[in-house]
Write a protein that holds these residues in place. Structure first.
Motif, PDB file in Angstrom:
ATOM      1  N   HIS A 241       0.686  -1.194   0.046  1.00 25.55           N
ATOM      2  CA  HIS A 241      -0.001  -0.199  -0.010  1.00 25.55           C
ATOM      3  C   HIS A 241       0.851   1.269   0.028  1.00 25.55           C
ATOM      4  O   HIS A 241       0.693   2.195  -0.838  1.00 25.55           O
ATOM      5  CB  HIS A 241      -0.940   0.029   1.090  1.00 25.55           C
ATOM      6  N   ARG A 242       1.985   1.254   0.776  1.00 24.68           N
ATOM      7  CA  ARG A 242       2.697   2.389   0.953  1.00 24.68           C
ATOM      8  C   ARG A 242       3.890   2.402   0.026  1.00 24.68           C
ATOM      9  O   ARG A 242       4.289   3.443  -0.714  1.00 24.68           O
ATOM     10  CB  ARG A 242       3.175   2.489   2.396  1.00 24.68           C
ATOM     11  N   TYR A 243       4.554   1.174  -0.317  1.00 19.41           N
ATOM     12  CA  TYR A 243       5.837   1.234  -0.845  1.00 19.41           C
ATOM     13  C   TYR A 243       5.904   0.452  -2.342  1.00 19.41           C
ATOM     14  O   TYR A 243       6.763   0.303  -2.897  1.00 19.41           O
ATOM     15  CB  TYR A 243       7.149   1.021  -0.189  1.00 19.41           C
ATOM     16  N   GLY A 244       4.869  -0.441  -2.455  1.00 22.25           N
ATOM     17  CA  GLY A 244       4.665  -1.095  -3.814  1.00 22.25           C
ATOM     18  C   GLY A 244       4.304  -0.277  -5.131  1.00 22.25           C
ATOM     19  O   GLY A 244       3.574   0.777  -4.858  1.00 22.25           O
ATOM     20  N   LEU A 245       4.916  -0.437  -6.084  1.00 20.19           N
ATOM     21  CA  LEU A 245       4.717   0.287  -7.049  1.00 20.19           C
ATOM     22  C   LEU A 245       3.483  -0.008  -8.030  1.00 20.19           C
ATOM     23  O   LEU A 245       3.431  -1.033  -8.577  1.00 20.19           O
ATOM     24  CB  LEU A 245       6.023   0.095  -8.198  1.00 20.19           C
ATOM     25  N   GLY A 268       2.631  -8.000  -6.346  1.00 24.97           N
ATOM     26  CA  GLY A 268       1.791  -7.565  -5.543  1.00 24.97           C
ATOM     27  C   GLY A 268       2.308  -7.162  -4.326  1.00 24.97           C
ATOM     28  O   GLY A 268       1.307  -7.026  -3.184  1.00 24.97           O
ATOM     29  N   VAL A 269       3.671  -7.198  -3.820  1.00 20.33           N
ATOM     30  CA  VAL A 269       4.342  -6.815  -2.881  1.00 20.33           C
ATOM     31  C   VAL A 269       5.093  -5.619  -3.022  1.00 20.33           C
ATOM     32  O   VAL A 269       5.094  -4.420  -2.548  1.00 20.33           O
ATOM     33  CB  VAL A 269       5.058  -7.889  -2.111  1.00 20.33           C
ATOM     34  N   GLY A 273       1.628  -6.447 -10.817  1.00 24.79           N
ATOM     35  CA  GLY A 273       1.833  -7.554 -11.732  1.00 24.79           C
ATOM     36  C   GLY A 273       1.672  -7.061 -13.171  1.00 24.79           C
ATOM     37  O   GLY A 273       2.606  -7.062 -14.121  1.00 24.79           O
ATOM     38  N   GLU A 274       0.797  -6.248 -13.676  1.00 19.79           N
ATOM     39  CA  GLU A 274       0.268  -5.586 -14.579  1.00 19.79           C
ATOM     40  C   GLU A 274       1.426  -4.608 -14.992  1.00 19.79           C
ATOM     41  O   GLU A 274       1.908  -4.373 -16.419  1.00 19.79           O
ATOM     42  CB  GLU A 274      -1.271  -5.001 -14.866  1.00 19.79           C
ATOM     43  N   ILE A 279       4.854  -3.624 -21.482  1.00 19.23           N
ATOM     44  CA  ILE A 279       5.860  -3.417 -22.408  1.00 19.23           C
ATOM     45  C   ILE A 279       6.423  -1.868 -22.652  1.00 19.23           C
ATOM     46  O   ILE A 279       7.451  -1.561 -23.336  1.00 19.23           O
ATOM     47  CB  ILE A 279       5.640  -4.053 -23.858  1.00 19.23           C
ATOM     48  N   ASN A 280       5.418  -0.793 -22.523  1.00 17.91           N
ATOM     49  CA  ASN A 280       5.821   0.605 -22.537  1.00 17.91           C
ATOM     50  C   ASN A 280       6.224   1.072 -21.476  1.00 17.91           C
ATOM     51  O   ASN A 280       7.334   1.944 -21.638  1.00 17.91           O
ATOM     52  CB  ASN A 280       4.508   1.291 -22.610  1.00 17.91           C
ATOM     53  N   ARG A 281       6.423   0.461 -20.424  1.00 19.75           N
ATOM     54  CA  ARG A 281       7.316   1.203 -19.128  1.00 19.75           C
ATOM     55  C   ARG A 281       8.267   0.244 -18.492  1.00 19.75           C
ATOM     56  O   ARG A 281       9.424   0.677 -18.114  1.00 19.75           O
ATOM     57  CB  ARG A 281       6.209   1.551 -18.005  1.00 19.75           C
ATOM     58  N   SER A 282       7.989  -0.880 -18.401  1.00 13.31           N
ATOM     59  CA  SER A 282       8.815  -2.043 -17.827  1.00 13.31           C
ATOM     60  C   SER A 282      10.043  -2.463 -18.838  1.00 13.31           C
ATOM     61  O   SER A 282       9.757  -2.867 -19.924  1.00 13.31           O
ATOM     62  CB  SER A 282       7.981  -3.291 -17.350  1.00 13.31           C
ATOM     63  N   VAL A 283      11.199  -2.446 -18.188  1.00 15.91           N
ATOM     64  CA  VAL A 283      12.434  -2.846 -18.770  1.00 15.91           C
ATOM     65  C   VAL A 283      13.005  -4.329 -18.107  1.00 15.91           C
ATOM     66  O   VAL A 283      14.223  -4.426 -18.217  1.00 15.91           O
ATOM     67  CB  VAL A 283      13.534  -1.830 -18.996  1.00 15.91           C
ATOM     68  N   ILE A 284      11.927  -4.867 -17.372  1.00 15.57           N
ATOM     69  CA  ILE A 284      12.735  -5.979 -16.587  1.00 15.57           C
ATOM     70  C   ILE A 284      13.170  -7.044 -17.385  1.00 15.57           C
ATOM     71  O   ILE A 284      14.225  -7.640 -17.205  1.00 15.57           O
ATOM     72  CB  ILE A 284      11.585  -6.315 -15.751  1.00 15.57           C
TER      73      ILE A 284
END
Length: 319
Positions: A241-245, A268-269, A273-274, A279-284
């Motif tokens: 709730h406070r620090y998860g992106l 979820g921590v 997940g979404e 693909i537009n933001r995540s480079v994982i």
């Protein structure tokens, strides 16, 4: 430009050496995308991967990197080794040294253990993570990912968020990004912010949205419960709730900010997940790909220096 004998951390690398690694890694990215991915940079050399801590991703990345460079690669199963029978780390180092390896990749749970091993062997040693100290190849692959996504690795605003206190990834990234003149923000609850971290010249936040305002890069960290010996967070639900992106918090960053995570992720921590799959933001996934290329570059450069050193010593003997 790269003259180091070992790769034990980022701290002793100059900005020019960092760029030399990234430039060579860029070339290996191209090689890895071809149908034939082989090189002979490590032909005739032996690489031993010795992991005292489990890390499937890092070990697989180093193994693949060595094989693509033409090395003979051996994975040492520490769980079944003499270490479990009481052999000391120095005894292990001396035993391995007698086998005449060329490259030794080590991951260990104690800070400084890799440096100790490096002082006892004649081969090149790569630190694959030691305690809370450093994880240099992770920082380098993160830097390569950022540079390819943003077109540069200098003068960016980077937020590192989460379990700063227990993270060697955070420490190595903090050092590397600082050397490259970036503005660094650390975002974490007070219980996960290590003492003295402000001495690195970074900005500290315990409010996620404020910390993310105007950032170019958002780097999330894994909650390292295996290194926690107390109640560092009230609950995973409260932490998320406070620090998860999530998308709401990310909206405070720049519209083109990229999202990173060294993995493995706790969906979820630490991150939605979404968003992790966006693909537009995540480079994982790009981070995983860059990891193989960076490790190939590091081993290639260390092998060149090792050959040069051995050649110089042979010439002295002949003289």
């Amino acid at each position: 430009m790269f003259r180091a004998r070992h790769l034990l951390g980022i701290e002793h690398l100059s900005p020019q050496e960092i760029l030399a690694i990234l430039d060579l890694a860029d070339r290996y990215v191209d090689l890895n995308r071809r149908t034939v991915k082989q090189s002979d940079a490590l032909a005739g050399m032996t690489q031993i991967n010795m992991f005292f801590e489990n890390s499937t991703r890092t070990q697989a990345s180093f193994e693949l990197a060595g094989k693509r460079l033409g090395a003979d690669v051996m994975n040492m199963s520490v769980a079944q080794s003499s270490v479990k029978k009481g052999e000391t780390l120095i005894d292990t180092a001396m035993t391995l040294n007698a086998m005449h390896p060329d490259l030794l990749v080590v991951r260990h749970g104690s800070s400084g253990a890799v440096n100790l091993l490096a002082s006892k062997v004649n081969c090149a040693v790569l630190n694959a993570g030691d305690g809370r100290h450093e994880h240099p190849t992770q920082a380098l692959l993160d830097a390569l990912t950022i540079r390819r996504a943003k077109g540069r690795i200098q003068r960016l605003t980077v937020a590192i968020c989460g379990d700063i206190a227990h993270s060697r990834v955070a420490r190595s990234n903090l050092i590397l990004l600082g050397k490259m003149e970036n503005r660094i923000r650390l975002i974490a609850p007070p219980t996960l912010m290590p003492a003295g971290v402000g001495d690195f010249g970074c900005e500290l936040f315990d409010d996620m949205r404020k910390g993310l305002e105007g950032t170019d890069v958002v780097m999330m960290l894994r909650l390292q419960r295996e290194r926690m010996d107390g109640g560092f967070i009230p609950s995973e639900r409260e932490y998320y709730h406070r620090y998860g992106l999530d998308a709401e918090k990310l909206s405070a960053a720049k519209p083109d900010a990229i999202v990173m995570h060294p993995g493995p992720m706790n969906r979820g921590v630490e991150i939605d997940g979404e968003l992790a799959d966006d693909i537009n933001r995540s480079v994982i996934q790009e981070q995983v790909e860059m990891g193989v290329a960076v490790r190939m570059a590091c081993m290639d450069l260390l092998a060149r220096n090792l050959r040069a050193d051995r050649g110089a010593k042979a010439a002295e003997v002949m003289a």
